[in-house]
Design a protein around this motif. Structure first.
Motif, PDB file in Angstrom:
ATOM      1  N   VAL A   1       8.618  -3.170  -2.720  1.00 37.28           N
ATOM      2  CA  VAL A   1       8.466  -4.493  -1.724  1.00 37.28           C
ATOM      3  C   VAL A   1       7.518  -4.418  -0.859  1.00 37.28           C
ATOM      4  O   VAL A   1       6.820  -5.284  -0.366  1.00 37.28           O
ATOM      5  CB  VAL A   1       9.854  -5.142  -1.495  1.00 37.28           C
ATOM      6  N   SER A   2       7.435  -3.007  -0.217  1.00 34.10           N
ATOM      7  CA  SER A   2       6.546  -3.022   1.109  1.00 34.10           C
ATOM      8  C   SER A   2       5.054  -3.223   0.569  1.00 34.10           C
ATOM      9  O   SER A   2       4.111  -3.169   1.734  1.00 34.10           O
ATOM     10  CB  SER A   2       6.948  -1.842   1.713  1.00 34.10           C
TER      11      SER A   2
ATOM     12  N   PRO B   1      11.801  -0.426  -3.143  1.00 36.27           N
ATOM     13  CA  PRO B   1      10.921  -0.050  -2.207  1.00 36.27           C
ATOM     14  C   PRO B   1       9.647  -0.569  -2.375  1.00 36.27           C
ATOM     15  O   PRO B   1       8.961  -0.825  -1.267  1.00 36.27           O
ATOM     16  CB  PRO B   1      10.936   1.757  -2.485  1.00 36.27           C
TER      17      PRO B   1
ATOM     18  N   HIS C   1      13.634  -3.247   0.841  1.00 36.79           N
ATOM     19  CA  HIS C   1      12.866  -1.930   1.106  1.00 36.79           C
ATOM     20  C   HIS C   1      13.900  -0.921   0.469  1.00 36.79           C
ATOM     21  O   HIS C   1      13.408  -0.214  -0.593  1.00 36.79           O
ATOM     22  CB  HIS C   1      12.268  -1.589   2.191  1.00 36.79           C
ATOM     23  N   ARG C   2      15.065  -0.928   0.867  1.00 37.18           N
ATOM     24  CA  ARG C   2      16.224   0.023   0.555  1.00 37.18           C
ATOM     25  C   ARG C   2      16.528  -0.363  -0.999  1.00 37.18           C
ATOM     26  O   ARG C   2      16.753   0.809  -1.619  1.00 37.18           O
ATOM     27  CB  ARG C   2      17.119  -0.009   1.498  1.00 37.18           C
TER      28      ARG C   2
ATOM     29  N   LEU D   1      13.628  -7.500   5.405  1.00 32.89           N
ATOM     30  CA  LEU D   1      12.852  -6.428   4.849  1.00 32.89           C
ATOM     31  C   LEU D   1      13.333  -5.251   4.694  1.00 32.89           C
ATOM     32  O   LEU D   1      13.067  -4.465   3.720  1.00 32.89           O
ATOM     33  CB  LEU D   1      11.334  -6.411   5.805  1.00 32.89           C
ATOM     34  N   ARG D   2      13.950  -4.571   5.918  1.00 27.93           N
ATOM     35  CA  ARG D   2      14.774  -3.280   5.625  1.00 27.93           C
ATOM     36  C   ARG D   2      15.555  -3.345   4.431  1.00 27.93           C
ATOM     37  O   ARG D   2      15.607  -2.275   3.545  1.00 27.93           O
ATOM     38  CB  ARG D   2      15.473  -2.854   6.925  1.00 27.93           C
TER      39      ARG D   2
END
Ligand code: GLY
Length: 413
Positions: free
Chosen positions: A331-332, A329, A325-326, A321-322
């Motif tokens: 995706v969150s 973004p 997201h980077r 997820l990290r």
């Protein structure tokens, strides 16, 4: 290492109440993942009687796979033969998908979407550019895009993404739809599904003669195909050297759906995070986001050498997820549908074993199609074509020839 099959005499002396052995088949396929199913389908279509043995067909690595058909973005240094195999397989995908869809009336979601491989920071940019140079040196059709050009293709890429490599021929297929279609196609052609586990290869006078099942029964056949992924090595009776060591490499994967406020529905998608597969290198670590036509996205996948463990871990999901997201973004905002883990079957050189054993090998009639590691779905059509060729006595595709077991110093081809 020879075992007698249940013979007519043995059947006559069977204890009262013991179930009769099922009829002999021409072929037993061990393993009902995409490769086992496709091999069984092709063999059944060629007019052979086929039994496919699997305790849960289609629910292993194939069920978890994201379905990237990515010979270019999975290319690594020193793996030119594997690249050639992958490119040959990618070329077989359109007719394979069309044939399967025609046979079943089911859509397998083969999507020509291309793949963007994005670099997050400066070190990632350098790593991606090295990959690009390797790909260009291999005459692959890839483009290098600066960050702004990459964002023209994918508007939701993070503003900081430095650059990207555009592999326009790396596509995807919806793996669960593929598995369902292959199962239907097998049923249609008369493949017999045996919901059991094959525990032992049986041989007689130097030839295979069937398999023993965990339930205690036996299936007789003069040809046996081992396509059981990372479980292939656990089948007794396979002579030492017929298979290289196989290790499971765990991949955790996350399924995400569009946000509830997006108005997206399977019938009419109005919201999309991305339109093509986005892979990335994020602070040195890989990630991929695979969009489906209903707006959902698969995030994958970890690569963990922990034996047969398939637990889903907080750390694994956090990493995915990290990184996602980077890179993207938005995706969150998506809804977490589920997270699961599968086991890739890996050989010592990370390439598959595609081999047929003949007279003098001690296992005449044995065919092996396993160890496909990160490329099982991509290599499904070409592996099935090779298996069917061996079964019907024709020539397998030339691209599979470097992938016999003898490259590990084992195996009689
Ligand atoms: N081919 C993608 C994976 O193995 O995760």
């Amino acid at each position: 290492m020879e075992h007698a099959l249940t013979s007519p005499d043995a059947a006559a002396s069977r204890a009262p109440g013991t179930p009769a052995s099922p009829p002999a088949s021409d072929v037993v396929v061990i393993g009902g993942g995409a490769i086992g199913l496709a091999s069984a389908w092709k063999a059944s279509r060629a007019g052979m009687s086929v039994a496919l043995v699997d305790p849960a067909p289609g629910r292993g690595a194939s069920w978890m796979a994201a379905g990237m058909l990515a010979p270019v973005t999975e290319a690594h240094y020193g793996e030119e033969a594997l690249l050639a195999l992958g490119l040959a397989a990618a070329g077989q995908w359109p007719p394979f998908a069309a044939e399967l869809e025609e046979a079943t009336g089911m859509d397998v979601g083969y999507l020509r979407c291309g793949t963007l491989l994005a670099a997050f920071d400066e070190d990632d940019r350098e790593a991606a550019h090295e990959l690009y140079e390797l790909q260009r040196s291999l005459a692959l059709d890839v483009d290098w895009l600066v960050g702004s050009k990459a964002r023209e293709l994918e508007g939701n890429l993070a503003p900081g993404v430095r650059a990207a490599l555009w592999a326009r021929h790396d596509h995807q297929v919806r793996t669960r739809a593929l598995v369902a279609a292959l199962e239907a196609a097998c049923h249609h052609e008369g493949t017999r599904f045996v919901t059991d586990k094959a525990v032992e290869l049986l041989t007689s006078a130097g030839s295979v003669s069937g398999v023993r099942l965990a339930s205690g029964g036996e299936l007789a056949a003069t040809r046996v195909v081992i396509a059981a992924g990372c479980w292939s090595g656990g089948i007794a009776g396979v002579p030492e050297g017929a298979l290289p060591p196989l290790r499971p490499v765990k991949g955790q994967i996350i399924r995400l759906a569009p946000p509830p406020t997006s108005g997206a529905s399977p019938q009419g998608v109005t919201w999309r995070l991305i339109g093509r597969t986005v892979r990335g290198i994020v602070m040195g670590a890989p990630i991929y986001l695979v969009p489906r036509s209903d707006g959902s996205v698969l995030l994958g996948a970890t690569s963990e050498e922990l034996g047969f463990d398939t637990s889903v871990t907080a750390g694994g999901l956090h990493d995915l997820l990290r990184r996602a997201h980077r890179l993207v973004p938005g995706v969150s905002e998506m809804v977490l549908v589920d997270a699961s883990a599968g086991l890739r079957p890996a050989t010592p050189d990370n390439a598959p074993v595609l081999a047929a054993y003949g007279v003098g090998s001690g296992v005449d009639g044995l065919i092996v199609a396993t160890g496909h590691y990160r490329n099982g779905i991509l290599l499904t059509p070409i592996s099935a074509v090779a298996v069917a060729a061996w079964l019907t006595g024709s020539e397998p595709p030339a691209a599979i020839l470097p992938f016999g077991a003898e490259r590990f110093g084992v195996g009689a081809h």
